[in-house]
Design a protein around this motif. Structure first.
Motif, PDB file in Angstrom:
ATOM      1  N   SER A   9       0.810  -1.222   0.000  1.00 40.39           N
ATOM      2  CA  SER A   9       0.000   0.000   0.000  1.00 40.39           C
ATOM      3  C   SER A   9       0.842   1.269   0.000  1.00 40.39           C
ATOM      4  O   SER A   9       0.379   2.329  -0.428  1.00 40.39           O
ATOM      5  CB  SER A   9      -0.912   0.023   1.234  1.00 40.39           C
ATOM      6  OG  SER A   9      -0.147   0.159   2.423  1.00 40.39           O
ATOM      7  N   GLY A  10       2.076   1.164   0.500  1.00 36.21           N
ATOM      8  CA  GLY A  10       2.920   2.345   0.618  1.00 36.21           C
ATOM      9  C   GLY A  10       2.741   3.079   1.935  1.00 36.21           C
ATOM     10  O   GLY A  10       3.406   4.082   2.189  1.00 36.21           O
ATOM     11  N   PHE A  11       1.832   2.589   2.801  1.00 37.55           N
ATOM     12  CA  PHE A  11       1.629   3.204   4.106  1.00 37.55           C
ATOM     13  C   PHE A  11       2.599   2.613   5.127  1.00 37.55           C
ATOM     14  O   PHE A  11       3.077   1.487   4.961  1.00 37.55           O
ATOM     15  CB  PHE A  11       0.195   2.995   4.597  1.00 37.55           C
ATOM     16  CG  PHE A  11      -0.840   3.780   3.850  1.00 37.55           C
ATOM     17  CD1 PHE A  11      -0.904   5.164   3.968  1.00 37.55           C
ATOM     18  CD2 PHE A  11      -1.745   3.149   3.017  1.00 37.55           C
ATOM     19  CE1 PHE A  11      -1.853   5.905   3.277  1.00 37.55           C
ATOM     20  CE2 PHE A  11      -2.697   3.869   2.318  1.00 37.55           C
ATOM     21  CZ  PHE A  11      -2.760   5.252   2.447  1.00 37.55           C
ATOM     22  N   ALA A  12       2.858   3.347   6.193  1.00 32.66           N
ATOM     23  CA  ALA A  12       3.722   2.865   7.264  1.00 32.66           C
ATOM     24  C   ALA A  12       3.035   1.709   7.990  1.00 32.66           C
ATOM     25  O   ALA A  12       1.807   1.711   8.142  1.00 32.66           O
ATOM     26  CB  ALA A  12       4.015   3.988   8.255  1.00 32.66           C
ATOM     27  N   PRO A  13       3.805   0.703   8.445  1.00 27.74           N
ATOM     28  CA  PRO A  13       3.208  -0.429   9.155  1.00 27.74           C
ATOM     29  C   PRO A  13       2.330  -0.016  10.335  1.00 27.74           C
ATOM     30  O   PRO A  13       1.269  -0.610  10.559  1.00 27.74           O
ATOM     31  CB  PRO A  13       4.433  -1.224   9.626  1.00 27.74           C
ATOM     32  CG  PRO A  13       5.474  -0.925   8.597  1.00 27.74           C
ATOM     33  CD  PRO A  13       5.252   0.521   8.232  1.00 27.74           C
ATOM     34  N   LYS A  14       2.750   0.997  11.090  1.00 30.02           N
ATOM     35  CA  LYS A  14       1.956   1.446  12.243  1.00 30.02           C
ATOM     36  C   LYS A  14       0.599   1.956  11.797  1.00 30.02           C
ATOM     37  O   LYS A  14      -0.431   1.690  12.427  1.00 30.02           O
ATOM     38  CB  LYS A  14       2.721   2.557  12.989  1.00 30.02           C
ATOM     39  CG  LYS A  14       2.013   3.072  14.237  1.00 30.02           C
ATOM     40  CD  LYS A  14       2.020   2.029  15.325  1.00 30.02           C
ATOM     41  CE  LYS A  14       1.406   2.582  16.608  1.00 30.02           C
ATOM     42  NZ  LYS A  14       1.246   1.537  17.640  1.00 30.02           N
ATOM     43  N   PHE A  15       0.579   2.688  10.671  1.00 26.91           N
ATOM     44  CA  PHE A  15      -0.685   3.215  10.143  1.00 26.91           C
ATOM     45  C   PHE A  15      -1.583   2.058   9.694  1.00 26.91           C
ATOM     46  O   PHE A  15      -2.781   2.052   9.972  1.00 26.91           O
ATOM     47  CB  PHE A  15      -0.407   4.146   8.957  1.00 26.91           C
ATOM     48  CG  PHE A  15      -1.648   4.741   8.349  1.00 26.91           C
ATOM     49  CD1 PHE A  15      -2.203   5.902   8.872  1.00 26.91           C
ATOM     50  CD2 PHE A  15      -2.262   4.141   7.257  1.00 26.91           C
ATOM     51  CE1 PHE A  15      -3.353   6.453   8.311  1.00 26.91           C
ATOM     52  CE2 PHE A  15      -3.405   4.675   6.692  1.00 26.91           C
ATOM     53  CZ  PHE A  15      -3.948   5.840   7.220  1.00 26.91           C
ATOM     54  N   VAL A  16      -1.010   1.081   9.023  1.00 24.59           N
ATOM     55  CA  VAL A  16      -1.776  -0.079   8.551  1.00 24.59           C
ATOM     56  C   VAL A  16      -2.338  -0.853   9.733  1.00 24.59           C
ATOM     57  O   VAL A  16      -3.508  -1.248   9.737  1.00 24.59           O
ATOM     58  CB  VAL A  16      -0.896  -1.002   7.678  1.00 24.59           C
ATOM     59  CG1 VAL A  16      -1.630  -2.309   7.371  1.00 24.59           C
ATOM     60  CG2 VAL A  16      -0.509  -0.299   6.394  1.00 24.59           C
ATOM     61  N   GLU A  17      -1.517  -1.055  10.753  1.00 30.82           N
ATOM     62  CA  GLU A  17      -1.947  -1.830  11.919  1.00 30.82           C
ATOM     63  C   GLU A  17      -3.165  -1.195  12.578  1.00 30.82           C
ATOM     64  O   GLU A  17      -4.102  -1.884  12.982  1.00 30.82           O
ATOM     65  CB  GLU A  17      -0.806  -1.927  12.934  1.00 30.82           C
ATOM     66  CG  GLU A  17      -1.151  -2.788  14.127  1.00 30.82           C
ATOM     67  CD  GLU A  17       0.046  -3.049  15.030  1.00 30.82           C
ATOM     68  OE1 GLU A  17      -0.054  -3.945  15.871  1.00 30.82           O
ATOM     69  OE2 GLU A  17       1.070  -2.363  14.890  1.00 30.82           O
ATOM     70  N   GLU A  18      -3.180   0.116  12.670  1.00 30.86           N
ATOM     71  CA  GLU A  18      -4.277   0.807  13.337  1.00 30.86           C
ATOM     72  C   GLU A  18      -5.503   0.939  12.451  1.00 30.86           C
ATOM     73  O   GLU A  18      -6.635   0.909  12.928  1.00 30.86           O
ATOM     74  CB  GLU A  18      -3.817   2.201  13.790  1.00 30.86           C
ATOM     75  CG  GLU A  18      -4.889   3.015  14.498  1.00 30.86           C
ATOM     76  CD  GLU A  18      -5.446   2.349  15.756  1.00 30.86           C
ATOM     77  OE1 GLU A  18      -6.597   2.650  16.122  1.00 30.86           O
ATOM     78  OE2 GLU A  18      -4.747   1.519  16.363  1.00 30.86           O
ATOM     79  N   ASN A  19      -5.314   1.061  11.144  1.00 31.06           N
ATOM     80  CA  ASN A  19      -6.439   1.378  10.263  1.00 31.06           C
ATOM     81  C   ASN A  19      -6.995   0.206   9.452  1.00 31.06           C
ATOM     82  O   ASN A  19      -8.059   0.337   8.861  1.00 31.06           O
ATOM     83  CB  ASN A  19      -6.041   2.503   9.302  1.00 31.06           C
ATOM     84  CG  ASN A  19      -5.887   3.824  10.008  1.00 31.06           C
ATOM     85  OD1 ASN A  19      -6.852   4.540  10.240  1.00 31.06           O
ATOM     86  ND2 ASN A  19      -4.658   4.152  10.385  1.00 31.06           N
ATOM     87  N   SER A  20      -6.293  -0.932   9.427  1.00 32.65           N
ATOM     88  CA  SER A  20      -6.793  -2.044   8.614  1.00 32.65           C
ATOM     89  C   SER A  20      -7.729  -2.958   9.391  1.00 32.65           C
ATOM     90  O   SER A  20      -8.371  -3.818   8.808  1.00 32.65           O
ATOM     91  CB  SER A  20      -5.620  -2.863   8.067  1.00 32.65           C
ATOM     92  OG  SER A  20      -4.899  -3.474   9.116  1.00 32.65           O
ATOM     93  N   GLU A  21      -7.826  -2.779  10.691  1.00 35.02           N
ATOM     94  CA  GLU A  21      -8.677  -3.649  11.502  1.00 35.02           C
ATOM     95  C   GLU A  21      -9.658  -2.864  12.361  1.00 35.02           C
ATOM     96  O   GLU A  21     -10.570  -3.434  12.951  1.00 35.02           O
ATOM     97  CB  GLU A  21      -7.795  -4.531  12.404  1.00 35.02           C
ATOM     98  CG  GLU A  21      -8.539  -5.665  13.059  1.00 35.02           C
ATOM     99  CD  GLU A  21      -7.617  -6.584  13.847  1.00 35.02           C
ATOM    100  OE1 GLU A  21      -7.906  -7.778  13.879  1.00 35.02           O
ATOM    101  OE2 GLU A  21      -6.612  -6.109  14.414  1.00 35.02           O
ATOM    102  N   HIS A  22      -9.496  -1.561  12.387  1.00 32.21           N
ATOM    103  CA  HIS A  22     -10.342  -0.726  13.230  1.00 32.21           C
ATOM    104  C   HIS A  22     -11.058   0.328  12.397  1.00 32.21           C
ATOM    105  O   HIS A  22     -10.507   0.850  11.432  1.00 32.21           O
ATOM    106  CB  HIS A  22      -9.506  -0.025  14.306  1.00 32.21           C
ATOM    107  CG  HIS A  22      -8.770  -0.975  15.193  1.00 32.21           C
ATOM    108  ND1 HIS A  22      -7.475  -1.366  14.938  1.00 32.21           N
ATOM    109  CD2 HIS A  22      -9.151  -1.633  16.305  1.00 32.21           C
ATOM    110  CE1 HIS A  22      -7.088  -2.214  15.875  1.00 32.21           C
ATOM    111  NE2 HIS A  22      -8.084  -2.396  16.713  1.00 32.21           N
ATOM    112  N   SER A  23     -12.286   0.631  12.787  1.00 31.11           N
ATOM    113  CA  SER A  23     -13.044   1.680  12.107  1.00 31.11           C
ATOM    114  C   SER A  23     -12.504   3.051  12.512  1.00 31.11           C
ATOM    115  O   SER A  23     -11.821   3.183  13.530  1.00 31.11           O
ATOM    116  CB  SER A  23     -14.521   1.581  12.497  1.00 31.11           C
ATOM    117  OG  SER A  23     -14.683   1.886  13.878  1.00 31.11           O
ATOM    118  N   PRO A  24     -12.817   4.099  11.714  1.00 28.94           N
ATOM    119  CA  PRO A  24     -12.365   5.448  12.081  1.00 28.94           C
ATOM    120  C   PRO A  24     -12.962   5.921  13.405  1.00 28.94           C
ATOM    121  O   PRO A  24     -12.398   6.765  14.089  1.00 28.94           O
ATOM    122  CB  PRO A  24     -12.872   6.319  10.925  1.00 28.94           C
ATOM    123  CG  PRO A  24     -13.055   5.370   9.777  1.00 28.94           C
ATOM    124  CD  PRO A  24     -13.484   4.075  10.409  1.00 28.94           C
TER     125      PRO A  24
END
Length: 200
Positions: free
Chosen positions: A44-59
């Motif tokens: 995706s090109g996103f940082a792992p920390k960003f992916v970890e927080e946003n790929s499993e949790h809603s906004p």
């Protein structure tokens, strides 16, 4: 058909990740948790920390949070919102991992993404609030929020994300082959139960 892939969905603090790792180690198969995050980040090109927080949790803690989330820009991320862009990549990565052979996949709606495969055992790990609250303080320490608040917020955002992308209720027993309460069944015994089912 023999089950060779395990998906583990879990309440925050219930020990699902630990159980998944124990199962993978005992069976000698790959374990995907942070490794999955890193692969999604790479694609995706996103940082792992960003992916970890946003790929499993809603906004937020409501389905409406997706309606008010920033939408994509034409020509960027295929015009998809960040959440939808990550969802598409996450689906692709999980399908690829399953195609590679036996493995354990923790979280990220893998139970739904792989629901049409007959070689997958879907497990849900849960526990009561007191057990999980004690466990997260022991493992992660205290924070400004009470452990109960942290648990409720994390679980709610996972549930909303799950409902948004699957149309199903997160934690509903009919979505899983096996549900385990770690407040009454130890992590080691839970791993043994999963392996016993895998070996049938």
């Amino acid at each position: 058909m023999k089950k060779t892939i395990i998906t583990i969905s879990r309440q925050f603090g219930s020990g699902g990740r630990t159980i998944g790792r124990k199962v993978a180690e005992k069976l000698g198969i790959p374990f995907y948790d942070k490794e999955l995050v890193e692969q999604v980040a790479l694609e995706s090109g996103f940082a792992p920390k960003f992916v970890e927080e946003n790929s499993e949790h809603s906004p937020g803690k409501s389905l409406l949070s997706y309606a008010f989330a920033p939408q994509g820009v034409p020509g960027v991320m295929k015009g998809l919102s960040t959440a939808d862009f990550l969802w598409n990549i996450q689906c692709g990565v999980i399908l690829q991992l399953a195609d590679q052979g036996p493995c354990v996949i923790v979280g990220r709606n893998a139970d739904y993404i792989l629901k049409d495969r007959e070689d997958v055992l879907h497990v849900y790990i849960h526990a009561d609030m007191d057990y999980r609250a004690e466990r997260i303080v022991r493992l992660y320490g205290d924070s400004e929020k009470s452990p109960e608040t942290r648990l409720k917020e994390k679980d709610k955002r996972r549930a909303v994300n799950y409902q948004h992308y699957t149309g199903r209720t997160w934690g509903a027993s009919e979505n899983y082959d096996l549900c385990i309460n770690t407040a009454s069944i130890s992590e080691d015994k839970a791993a043994e139960l999963i392996i016993a089912l895998m070996n049938e």
